[in-house]
Design a protein around this motif. Sequence first.
Motif, PDB file in Angstrom:
ATOM      1  N   ARG A   1      -7.768  -1.352   1.253  1.00  0.00           N
ATOM      2  CA  ARG A   1      -9.553  -1.895   1.340  1.00  0.00           C
ATOM      3  C   ARG A   1      -8.994  -3.719   1.985  1.00  0.00           C
ATOM      4  O   ARG A   1      -9.140  -4.467   0.692  1.00  0.00           O
TER       5      ARG A   1
ATOM      6  N   PHE B   1     -11.583  -6.666   1.352  1.00  0.00           N
ATOM      7  CA  PHE B   1     -12.706  -7.079   0.980  1.00  0.00           C
ATOM      8  C   PHE B   1     -13.429  -8.154   1.397  1.00  0.00           C
ATOM      9  O   PHE B   1     -12.751  -9.359   1.727  1.00  0.00           O
TER      10      PHE B   1
ATOM     11  N   GLU C   1      -4.414   2.822  -1.115  1.00  0.00           N
ATOM     12  CA  GLU C   1      -5.322   2.321  -0.567  1.00  0.00           C
ATOM     13  C   GLU C   1      -5.843   0.936  -0.265  1.00  0.00           C
ATOM     14  O   GLU C   1      -5.698   0.553  -1.098  1.00  0.00           O
TER      15      GLU C   1
ATOM     16  N   SER D   1       0.778  -1.318  -0.339  1.00  0.00           N
ATOM     17  CA  SER D   1      -0.220  -0.491  -0.620  1.00  0.00           C
ATOM     18  C   SER D   1       0.582   1.231  -0.074  1.00  0.00           C
ATOM     19  O   SER D   1       1.380   2.046  -1.008  1.00  0.00           O
TER      20      SER D   1
ATOM     21  N   HIS E   1      -6.074  -0.527  -3.785  1.00  0.00           N
ATOM     22  CA  HIS E   1      -7.244   0.274  -4.771  1.00  0.00           C
ATOM     23  C   HIS E   1      -6.111   1.567  -5.810  1.00  0.00           C
ATOM     24  O   HIS E   1      -5.508   2.047  -5.061  1.00  0.00           O
TER      25      HIS E   1
ATOM     26  N   THR F   1      -6.784  -8.346   0.137  1.00  0.00           N
ATOM     27  CA  THR F   1      -6.350  -7.334   0.984  1.00  0.00           C
ATOM     28  C   THR F   1      -6.854  -6.506  -0.605  1.00  0.00           C
ATOM     29  O   THR F   1      -5.490  -6.434  -1.598  1.00  0.00           O
ATOM     30  N   SER F   2      -7.518  -5.026  -1.658  1.00  0.00           N
ATOM     31  CA  SER F   2      -7.454  -5.002  -2.028  1.00  0.00           C
ATOM     32  C   SER F   2      -6.251  -3.254  -2.251  1.00  0.00           C
ATOM     33  O   SER F   2      -6.162  -2.824  -1.168  1.00  0.00           O
TER      34      SER F   2
END
Length: 126
Positions: free
Chosen positions: A34, A36, A32, A26, A46, A43-44
């Motif tokens: 995020r 899921f 960011e 990240s 973004h 964990t995305s």
Amino acid sequence: MHSSRVYAVIIDAPEAEAARSADFWSAALGAEARPFPPAPQFTSLHQALPGLVTAVQAVDDAPRMHLDIETDDVEAELGRLTALGARPVARWQECHVLRAPGGHLLCVLPQESDAETFRAGATVWP
């Protein structure tokens, strides 16, 4: 004829290191992180790679990165890739895991992106 495109870049991290890996990527990519909720092992990250899904995946295996390829015809894409030398490894839900020559893993899955995004980025195979 069928079409396919790279849909996602997945950073696989051992479960015990997945949170730290997501924090690192990240910060490194300026994206960011995020959770899921539908698939908590992901964990995305973004917009880390615009146009591609980018995520950290907690795995029960060694760290690595892999590509997800989406297609409008899974069987045809599996046939194309195995003819190129990939070998089937496993299946998880609708995802077919293959090992490419050289040892890298990749996943083939049904089309996930919207029709316009898919058409714009997909290669049409004979």
